[in-house]
Design a protein around this motif. Sequence first.
Motif, PDB file in Angstrom:
ATOM      1  N   TYR B  82       0.916  -1.064  -0.152  1.00 10.29           N
ATOM      2  CA  TYR B  82      -0.007  -0.109   0.013  1.00 10.29           C
ATOM      3  C   TYR B  82       0.789   1.414   0.191  1.00 10.29           C
ATOM      4  CZ  TYR B  82      -4.307  -2.683   1.403  1.00 10.29           C
ATOM      5  OH  TYR B  82      -5.230  -3.548   1.093  1.00 10.29           O
ATOM      6  N   ALA B  83       2.091   1.083   0.746  1.00 15.16           N
ATOM      7  CA  ALA B  83       2.608   2.466   0.930  1.00 15.16           C
ATOM      8  C   ALA B  83       3.267   2.719  -0.269  1.00 15.16           C
ATOM      9  CB  ALA B  83       3.702   2.256   2.292  1.00 15.16           C
ATOM     10  N   VAL B  84       4.285   1.567  -0.807  1.00 17.70           N
ATOM     11  CA  VAL B  84       4.816   2.002  -1.964  1.00 17.70           C
ATOM     12  C   VAL B  84       3.879   2.387  -3.293  1.00 17.70           C
ATOM     13  CG1 VAL B  84       6.359   0.769  -3.663  1.00 17.70           C
ATOM     14  CG2 VAL B  84       6.796   0.448  -1.208  1.00 17.70           C
ATOM     15  N   ALA B  85       2.893   1.513  -3.266  1.00 18.29           N
ATOM     16  CA  ALA B  85       2.067   1.950  -4.469  1.00 18.29           C
ATOM     17  C   ALA B  85       1.265   3.477  -4.159  1.00 18.29           C
ATOM     18  CB  ALA B  85       0.744   0.904  -4.585  1.00 18.29           C
ATOM     19  N   ALA B 152      -6.219   6.930  -1.230  1.00 13.71           N
ATOM     20  CA  ALA B 152      -6.403   7.510   0.214  1.00 13.71           C
ATOM     21  C   ALA B 152      -4.962   7.963   0.432  1.00 13.71           C
ATOM     22  CB  ALA B 152      -6.669   6.712   1.230  1.00 13.71           C
ATOM     23  N   LEU B 153      -3.870   7.120   0.265  1.00 16.24           N
ATOM     24  CA  LEU B 153      -2.535   7.753   0.730  1.00 16.24           C
ATOM     25  C   LEU B 153      -1.988   8.689  -0.475  1.00 16.24           C
ATOM     26  CD1 LEU B 153      -0.949   6.685   2.904  1.00 16.24           C
ATOM     27  CD2 LEU B 153       0.353   5.062   1.473  1.00 16.24           C
ATOM     28  N   ALA B 154      -2.365   8.253  -1.747  1.00 19.92           N
ATOM     29  CA  ALA B 154      -1.674   8.945  -2.685  1.00 19.92           C
ATOM     30  C   ALA B 154      -2.085  10.412  -2.853  1.00 19.92           C
ATOM     31  CB  ALA B 154      -2.119   8.258  -4.011  1.00 19.92           C
ATOM     32  N   ILE B 155      -3.321  10.847  -2.457  1.00 18.06           N
ATOM     33  CA  ILE B 155      -3.652  12.259  -2.848  1.00 18.06           C
ATOM     34  C   ILE B 155      -3.126  13.151  -1.613  1.00 18.06           C
ATOM     35  CG2 ILE B 155      -5.699  13.596  -2.548  1.00 18.06           C
ATOM     36  CD1 ILE B 155      -7.181  11.503  -4.240  1.00 18.06           C
ATOM     37  N   PRO B 156      -3.339  12.730  -0.293  1.00 19.65           N
ATOM     38  CA  PRO B 156      -2.655  13.903   0.458  1.00 19.65           C
ATOM     39  C   PRO B 156      -1.154  13.525   0.536  1.00 19.65           C
ATOM     40  CG  PRO B 156      -3.418  12.009   1.899  1.00 19.65           C
ATOM     41  CD  PRO B 156      -4.090  11.701   0.248  1.00 19.65           C
ATOM     42  N   TYR B 157      -0.646  12.601  -0.001  1.00 22.95           N
ATOM     43  CA  TYR B 157       0.787  12.609  -0.031  1.00 22.95           C
ATOM     44  C   TYR B 157       1.389  13.444  -1.198  1.00 22.95           C
ATOM     45  CZ  TYR B 157       1.810   9.716   4.030  1.00 22.95           C
ATOM     46  OH  TYR B 157       2.205   9.157   5.282  1.00 22.95           O
ATOM     47  N   GLY B 158       0.413  13.203  -2.096  1.00 24.61           N
ATOM     48  CA  GLY B 158       0.898  13.973  -3.537  1.00 24.61           C
ATOM     49  C   GLY B 158       0.700  15.550  -3.097  1.00 24.61           C
ATOM     50  N   GLY B 159      -0.177  15.954  -2.201  1.00 26.48           N
ATOM     51  CA  GLY B 159      -0.315  17.322  -1.896  1.00 26.48           C
ATOM     52  C   GLY B 159       1.016  17.745  -1.497  1.00 26.48           C
ATOM     53  N   ILE B 160       1.359  16.942  -0.354  1.00 30.31           N
ATOM     54  CA  ILE B 160       2.514  17.505   0.520  1.00 30.31           C
ATOM     55  C   ILE B 160       3.920  17.224  -0.205  1.00 30.31           C
ATOM     56  CG2 ILE B 160       4.116  16.652   2.653  1.00 30.31           C
ATOM     57  CD1 ILE B 160       1.452  15.269   3.480  1.00 30.31           C
ATOM     58  N   LEU B 204      14.871  13.822  -2.914  1.00 28.54           N
ATOM     59  CA  LEU B 204      14.888  12.334  -2.895  1.00 28.54           C
ATOM     60  C   LEU B 204      14.970  12.187  -1.336  1.00 28.54           C
ATOM     61  CD1 LEU B 204      15.367  10.386  -5.093  1.00 28.54           C
ATOM     62  CD2 LEU B 204      17.657   9.741  -4.164  1.00 28.54           C
ATOM     63  N   SER B 205      15.730  12.945  -0.560  1.00 29.72           N
ATOM     64  CA  SER B 205      15.647  12.412   0.900  1.00 29.72           C
ATOM     65  C   SER B 205      14.356  12.677   1.341  1.00 29.72           C
ATOM     66  CB  SER B 205      17.015  12.990   1.592  1.00 29.72           C
ATOM     67  OG  SER B 205      16.801  14.148   1.738  1.00 29.72           O
ATOM     68  N   TYR B 206      13.621  13.734   1.063  1.00 33.67           N
ATOM     69  CA  TYR B 206      12.451  14.010   1.575  1.00 33.67           C
ATOM     70  C   TYR B 206      11.520  13.147   1.372  1.00 33.67           C
ATOM     71  CZ  TYR B 206       8.315  16.253   3.274  1.00 33.67           C
ATOM     72  OH  TYR B 206       7.288  16.569   3.785  1.00 33.67           O
ATOM     73  N   THR B 207      11.421  12.436  -0.109  1.00 32.98           N
ATOM     74  CA  THR B 207      10.701  11.492  -0.547  1.00 32.98           C
ATOM     75  C   THR B 207      10.817  10.175   0.457  1.00 32.98           C
ATOM     76  OG1 THR B 207      11.070  12.238  -2.657  1.00 32.98           O
ATOM     77  CG2 THR B 207       9.913  10.182  -2.578  1.00 32.98           C
ATOM     78  N   PHE B 208      12.041   9.924   0.650  1.00 34.43           N
ATOM     79  CA  PHE B 208      12.499   8.594   1.608  1.00 34.43           C
ATOM     80  C   PHE B 208      11.661   8.850   2.900  1.00 34.43           C
ATOM     81  CE2 PHE B 208      15.935   7.231  -0.994  1.00 34.43           C
ATOM     82  CZ  PHE B 208      15.377   5.849  -1.182  1.00 34.43           C
ATOM     83  N   TYR B 209      11.839   9.978   3.580  1.00 35.20           N
ATOM     84  CA  TYR B 209      11.011  10.485   4.770  1.00 35.20           C
ATOM     85  C   TYR B 209       9.482  10.220   4.659  1.00 35.20           C
ATOM     86  CZ  TYR B 209       8.972  13.097   8.439  1.00 35.20           C
ATOM     87  OH  TYR B 209       8.184  13.583   9.302  1.00 35.20           O
ATOM     88  N   ARG B 210       9.115  10.458   3.664  1.00 33.75           N
ATOM     89  CA  ARG B 210       7.683  10.162   2.977  1.00 33.75           C
ATOM     90  C   ARG B 210       7.195   8.971   3.020  1.00 33.75           C
ATOM     91  NH1 ARG B 210       3.869  12.864   5.094  1.00 33.75           N
ATOM     92  NH2 ARG B 210       4.976  14.533   5.996  1.00 33.75           N
ATOM     93  N   LEU B 211       8.246   8.211   2.709  1.00 31.82           N
ATOM     94  CA  LEU B 211       7.884   6.666   2.413  1.00 31.82           C
ATOM     95  C   LEU B 211       7.916   6.138   3.712  1.00 31.82           C
ATOM     96  CD1 LEU B 211       7.662   4.080   0.763  1.00 31.82           C
ATOM     97  CD2 LEU B 211      10.117   4.196   0.805  1.00 31.82           C
ATOM     98  N   GLU B 212       8.620   6.480   4.739  1.00 30.43           N
ATOM     99  CA  GLU B 212       8.564   6.149   6.259  1.00 30.43           C
ATOM    100  C   GLU B 212       7.204   6.380   6.612  1.00 30.43           C
ATOM    101  OE1 GLU B 212      12.442   7.061   7.913  1.00 30.43           O
ATOM    102  OE2 GLU B 212      11.387   7.623   9.709  1.00 30.43           O
ATOM    103  N   CYS B 213       6.842   7.697   6.511  1.00 28.91           N
ATOM    104  CA  CYS B 213       5.513   8.182   7.132  1.00 28.91           C
ATOM    105  C   CYS B 213       4.373   7.223   6.456  1.00 28.91           C
ATOM    106  CB  CYS B 213       5.158   9.650   6.649  1.00 28.91           C
ATOM    107  SG  CYS B 213       6.399  10.698   7.550  1.00 28.91           S
ATOM    108  N   GLY B 214       4.549   7.067   4.886  1.00 27.11           N
ATOM    109  CA  GLY B 214       3.554   6.244   4.304  1.00 27.11           C
ATOM    110  C   GLY B 214       3.322   5.167   4.948  1.00 27.11           C
ATOM    111  N   ILE B 215       4.377   4.212   5.269  1.00 28.34           N
ATOM    112  CA  ILE B 215       4.395   2.972   5.891  1.00 28.34           C
ATOM    113  C   ILE B 215       3.541   2.992   7.370  1.00 28.34           C
ATOM    114  CG2 ILE B 215       5.640   1.262   7.181  1.00 28.34           C
ATOM    115  CD1 ILE B 215       7.431   1.286   4.885  1.00 28.34           C
ATOM    116  N   ARG B 216       3.869   4.226   8.073  1.00 26.91           N
ATOM    117  CA  ARG B 216       2.955   4.342   9.232  1.00 26.91           C
ATOM    118  C   ARG B 216       1.395   4.392   9.091  1.00 26.91           C
ATOM    119  NH1 ARG B 216       4.344   8.681  12.118  1.00 26.91           N
ATOM    120  NH2 ARG B 216       5.622   9.408  10.355  1.00 26.91           N
ATOM    121  N   SER B 217       1.345   5.382   7.875  1.00 26.04           N
ATOM    122  CA  SER B 217       0.002   6.009   7.538  1.00 26.04           C
ATOM    123  C   SER B 217      -0.887   4.657   6.951  1.00 26.04           C
ATOM    124  CB  SER B 217      -0.047   7.045   6.463  1.00 26.04           C
ATOM    125  OG  SER B 217       0.260   8.162   6.976  1.00 26.04           O
ATOM    126  N   ALA B 218      -0.041   3.804   6.156  1.00 29.35           N
ATOM    127  CA  ALA B 218      -0.636   2.691   5.655  1.00 29.35           C
ATOM    128  C   ALA B 218      -1.102   1.616   6.778  1.00 29.35           C
ATOM    129  CB  ALA B 218       0.161   1.957   4.684  1.00 29.35           C
TER     130      ALA B 218
END
Lengths: 266, 272
Positions: B82-85, B152-160, B204-218
């Motif tokens: 979920y997080a990666v997709a 649900a994950l893609a939209i707010p994360y896309g915004g951020i 790139l480093s911010y995107t990785f940070y967001r991946l981390e958040c994405g896993i928690r969110s997922a």
Amino acid sequence: MALLRTREPETLYSAASCSVSLTAVSKQYGVKEAIFPLNLSIDAGERVAFLGPSGGGKTTLLRLLSGQLETSTGTVCLCDRDLSTMPTGRQVSQLVGMIHQQFDLIPNLSALQNTLAGQLGEWSLIKSLVSLVWPMNRDIGLSALTRVGVEGIAYQRAGSLSGGEQQRVAIARLLVQDPQVILADEPVSSLDPARAGEVLQLLVGIAEEAGKTLIASMHSVELAREHFSRLIGLRNGAVIFDLPSHEVTEDMLHDLYNLQGLRSET
Amino acid sequence: MTSTTSRDSAQKPRLLESRRVLTLILLAAFVGSLLNLDWTTGFIHSGGIDAMGEFAKALFTLDLSADTLTSAISASWTTVAYAVAGLTLALLIGIPLGAIGSGVLTRSPWLRVTSGGGTRFSLAFFRSIHELVWAWLFVAAIGLSPMAAVLALAIPYGGILGRIYAELLQDVPDAPLRSLRSTGASEWRVFWYGRLPMALPDMLSYTFYRLECGIRSAAIMSFVGLGGLGHEIRISLDDLAYQQVWTYLLFLIGLVVIVDVWSTMVRRRLSE
Ligand SMILES: Nc1ncnc2c1ncn2[C@@H]1O[C@H](COP(=O)(O)OP(=O)(O)OP(=O)(O)O)[C@@H](O)[C@H]1O
Ligand SMILES: [Mg+2]
């Protein structure tokens, strides 16, 4: 058209060169008068250095000549064409190119990519994008880097190069851009004295070889005297002297740099 | 003293003062909000303390049965998927909108205001609604499908991502860009040859940070009923099976640590 150039693949740059003239040019930043109205004409192939104390207006004048800055009054003509009427950055870039004291290169790209960026004005967007991944016209870039003596670092990140190497790469990019007038804003001020002499020698050598007009602002009076045929002293936005190098005396230089203290009183 | 410096210093104090006033107002708002909270009632109810004690004890008697482990592994896999997709789709939203929203692709002030402003507004809209709310919306609209979780994950994360990318692209040092322009390069070429390469490491480093958040969110999002670690945690919590809860939590921590180590490695390679 006068701007059309032909470039043989084996010769790096064209031998075209042209004159520069300023008519009643002045520049204000808000209320601050940076350049008082002045006339100046520089012949094709001349090598001119601007000298003078900090804040004298050297950088401002060079930026006016490069079209990066608009004049407050007066006209700048390159090759007898009014700079302000030239529509695109691309046309201007065929006439005039500039190198700065430092921070000229994109640190994350290789020296070769930075060098080839000199052609960005001529490349289509597609070609530019492909070239970002797979540099095109590599031979031109490599021969420019060879000419400035740093072909060994072609694939190194520009940010990891020494100051002298970076200036050489900036000169290589200028070779690839191939303008008719070369402007240089304190091109060697960030280098140690030995390196400064070498890099300036290179820049002047290239300008001489191709007969290009070279206009530089110089921090070091010694280097300016050695490498330029005409010196222009600028202080507080006005020309103090404009003479062939050998006619500039120590007294004139002393006056140019040391009368600053009187400024606030006059 | 030259005339420039005296004029500069005449203007500076006013700017400083207005900044100080703003700081004071913000500080007052902060203190005021703390005072307005009701700190006395309903903080922890008495049964809660016992439950917390039991929960803490369960950490030392982890459930490591084959059943729990297999369901933990499969739930972790679902959460990561979920997080990666979701993040991949968020990149497809964030990169173009961020580039347009930064207003750096054009020299025309009019275009910059209209396209930049419009894009920034939609980015703000995307991210102002939390992913949990988006999850509820999408579950209501398309049911309990993985698609709901990913969207649900893609939209707010896309915004951020779009907003941060826009800022990083704007904050690139100007001198190298000016040099590029003087070679006759258009803003588009300046973008590809100057801005993007210079902003890329930070992006790139911010995107990785967001991946981390994405896993928690997922993980949290699957509380809604979508599969994944959160879903398992919720079932175990309902059963008061704290040993299992800890197993799942440790898997979640493990995932976050793995992403962290990975991103550190990539960043180190980039900065070389
Ligand atoms: N963007 C600007 N806005 C306002 N004033 C400026 C700006 N750029 C330059 N000036 C002013 O114009 C004057 C000339 O500056 P300029 O940078 O041309 O001097 P310079 O001869 O290049 O000096 P240096 O040797 O320190 O590089 C200075 O008084 C400077 O403060
Ligand atoms: Mg200067």
